[in-house]
Design a protein around this motif. Structure first.
Motif, PDB file in Angstrom:
ATOM      1  N   PRO A   1      14.673  -9.146 -17.155  1.00  0.00           N
ATOM      2  CA  PRO A   1      14.837  -9.541 -15.749  1.00  0.00           C
ATOM      3  C   PRO A   1      16.300  -9.649 -15.339  1.00  0.00           C
ATOM      4  O   PRO A   1      17.162 -10.001 -16.148  1.00  0.00           O
ATOM      5  CB  PRO A   1      14.127 -10.892 -15.667  1.00  0.00           C
ATOM      6  N   THR A   2      16.574  -9.351 -14.086  1.00  0.00           N
ATOM      7  CA  THR A   2      17.916  -9.525 -13.537  1.00  0.00           C
ATOM      8  C   THR A   2      18.261 -11.006 -13.453  1.00  0.00           C
ATOM      9  O   THR A   2      19.379 -11.414 -13.760  1.00  0.00           O
ATOM     10  CB  THR A   2      17.985  -8.893 -12.132  1.00  0.00           C
TER      11      THR A   2
ATOM     12  N   THR B   1      13.040  -8.931 -11.433  1.00  0.00           N
ATOM     13  CA  THR B   1      13.363  -7.738 -12.213  1.00  0.00           C
ATOM     14  C   THR B   1      13.626  -6.585 -11.260  1.00  0.00           C
ATOM     15  O   THR B   1      12.837  -6.356 -10.329  1.00  0.00           O
ATOM     16  CB  THR B   1      12.217  -7.380 -13.168  1.00  0.00           C
TER      17      THR B   1
ATOM     18  N   LYS C   1      10.725  -4.947 -18.744  1.00  0.00           N
ATOM     19  CA  LYS C   1      12.172  -4.800 -18.590  1.00  0.00           C
ATOM     20  C   LYS C   1      12.844  -6.172 -18.511  1.00  0.00           C
ATOM     21  O   LYS C   1      12.275  -7.125 -17.978  1.00  0.00           O
ATOM     22  CB  LYS C   1      12.481  -3.990 -17.324  1.00  0.00           C
TER      23      LYS C   1
ATOM     24  N   ARG D   1      11.228 -15.358 -11.686  1.00  0.00           N
ATOM     25  CA  ARG D   1      11.884 -14.239 -12.354  1.00  0.00           C
ATOM     26  C   ARG D   1      11.984 -13.067 -11.389  1.00  0.00           C
ATOM     27  O   ARG D   1      11.052 -12.789 -10.624  1.00  0.00           O
ATOM     28  CB  ARG D   1      11.052 -13.844 -13.573  1.00  0.00           C
TER      29      ARG D   1
END
Length: 460
Positions: free
Chosen positions: A319-320, A329, A317, A327
């Protein structure tokens, strides 16, 4: 005049020798009276012996004996007082040390060690299942997550985990290895493959089996259980289906008459069925059996219906937050595609902090973080107002809060909890990245507040 000088020197050397002797050994007896002191008796006897001494010399000598004796008593009393104070201090230190040992669990209420706080429920040659103790057994401060339990499944290559169902909602996270989940319905068995990073929700009561389809690597699955029984919060059980005595079938509790009538099967066939599997709940299977259990068609995820993929992979997904230091996520209740996250009020996060880097100091507004270290080493610090040290209370007004630093080194297999509102920081070691998967409970409307940086979550 010469006689007085000799007398003074003799008495001086006697007093000096006696004084140093008492200083060296520090011995005294409170019960002795003055005339029983052997040194005083000897001193006065020597003052009376020389016939050439005048009466004045003898009085001076006796006065000096009395003066020395008083000095000796004062010194002995001082030594006695110092000894008493030292013993009292040592006694207090022992009591404090014992108290600290008794309160050791409460001193680190949010830290769970792999070798201390996990209970092995199942262990065979094929693998094992370990369950983390109830959070409230560690500390009453964790009552908000009393109903959640964390378990870890380890299965060797080409092993089969016997069919079972749970009286709990279960969220699976595939840490390592390649698995097949078989979800059993009345009409079919839904087969779902799991890769590292895959997450899936299994509704309570759903029968399932697990296969490690990898030929070499172990399978590691993290399982977050949310028991559905309101009468026994924080307790969950697994129930094994028919087919064996090890593990014992849930149907073994019923009488043969009931089983024959319910299953429409003669007793002889039922007995043969119950004797088929006695190898334990995790056992090795052949390559051909693994292939037979692998999915052969597109899954429809029967508990919800529709042609949709039931699991998602958090590693793949977007990552935010991502930068040179790590990182983050996140997948939460606001993700429309993951309705079970909304229903369970749960957020799943994956954090990878680069070596020699750290997260910024931050806290959650609503969510309680349950974090599992899956790889690497690092360090954790949490600021907690509930664990203020005894010294803090003496230095601060009781009407104002004081804060205690809870800290721990982190390594794979460790679990830590961070309640909402508690600022914390995680730091990767100098040689390894720190990887953590987190189940964030009560995540709806949660916000993360940081103490450093404008928008970034991970700083050097």
């Amino acid at each position: 005049m010469a006689m007085r000088t000799k007398l003074s020197l003799a008495i001086f050397f006697f007093f000096l020798l006696a004084l140093f002797s008492n200083l060296a050994f520090g011995k005294c007896k409170e019960t002795e009276v003055e005339e029983e002191d052997p040194e005083l008796v000897t001193c006065k006897h020597q003052c009376q012996q020389p016939q050439q001494y005048t009466e004045g010399d003898k009085r001076v000598c006796l006065q000096r004996c009395d003066r020395y004796h008083r000095m000796k008593q004062e010194r002995e009393k001082q030594i006695q007082e110092e000894t008493r104070e030292k013993k009292e201090e040592e006694s207090r230190e022992r009591e404090e040390e014992q108290q600290e040992q008794h309160e050791e669990q409460d001193e680190n209420p949010y830290i769970f060690e792999e070798d201390k706080d996990f209970e092995t429920r199942v262990e065979t040659e094929g693998g094992r299942i370990r369950v983390l103790k109830k959070f409230t057994e560690k500390s009453k401060l964790l009552q908000g997550i009393e109903n959640f339990r964390l378990a870890i499944l380890e299965a060797r290559a080409h092993t089969f985990v016997s069919p079972r169902h749970f009286d709990s909602e279960v969220v699976f996270f595939n840490i390592k290895g390649r698995a097949v989940l078989g979800l059993v319905s009345e009409s079919e068995t839904e087969k779902i493959t799991l890769e590292p990073g895959d997450m899936i929700h299994i509704p309570a009561g759903t029968p399932l089996y697990i296969v490690n389809r990898d030929e070499n690597d172990k399978l590691f699955l993290a399982m977050l259980h949310i028991p559905v029984s309101v009468s026994t919060p924080g307790k969950f059980e697994e129930f094994f289906g028919p087919g064996g005595r090890d593990p014992e079938s849930v149907l073994s509790a019923f009488s043969w008459n009931v089983l024959q009538a319910a299953l429409q099967t003669p007793k002889g066939k039922l007995e043969k069925l119950f004797d088929q599997q006695n190898e334990g709940s995790i056992f090795a299977i052949s390559r051909e059996q693994v292939r037979a259990l692998a999915p052969t068609k597109k899954s429809s995820w029967w508990p919800f219906g529709g042609e949709s993929k039931p699991q998602f992979n958090i590693f793949s997904k977007r990552p935010t937050i991502s930068n040179g230091y790590g990182r983050l996520t996140e997948v939460g209740p606001d993700d429309d595609e993951k309705s079970w996250l909304q229903r369970l009020n749960l957020m799943l996060t994956f954090t990878n902090i680069t070596q020699r880097s750290m997260s910024t100091i931050h806290y959650n507004s609503h969510a309680t973080k349950i974090a599992l270290v899956i790889d690497g080493r690092g360090h954790l610090q949490i600021s907690c107002p509930h664990m203020s040290s005894r010294s803090s209370h003496s230095k601060h007004d009781k009407s104002s809060p004081s804060y205690h630093r809870i800290s721990s080194d982190l390594k794979p297999g460790m679990v830590f909890v961070v309640p909402p509102g508690h600022p914390f920081v995680t730091i990767a070691s100098n040689k390894e990245n720190l990887l953590m998967i987190c189940f964030e409970v009560n995540a709806r409307d949660n916000k993360k507040f940081t103490f450093a940086g404008r928008h970034t979550h991970i700083n050097p």
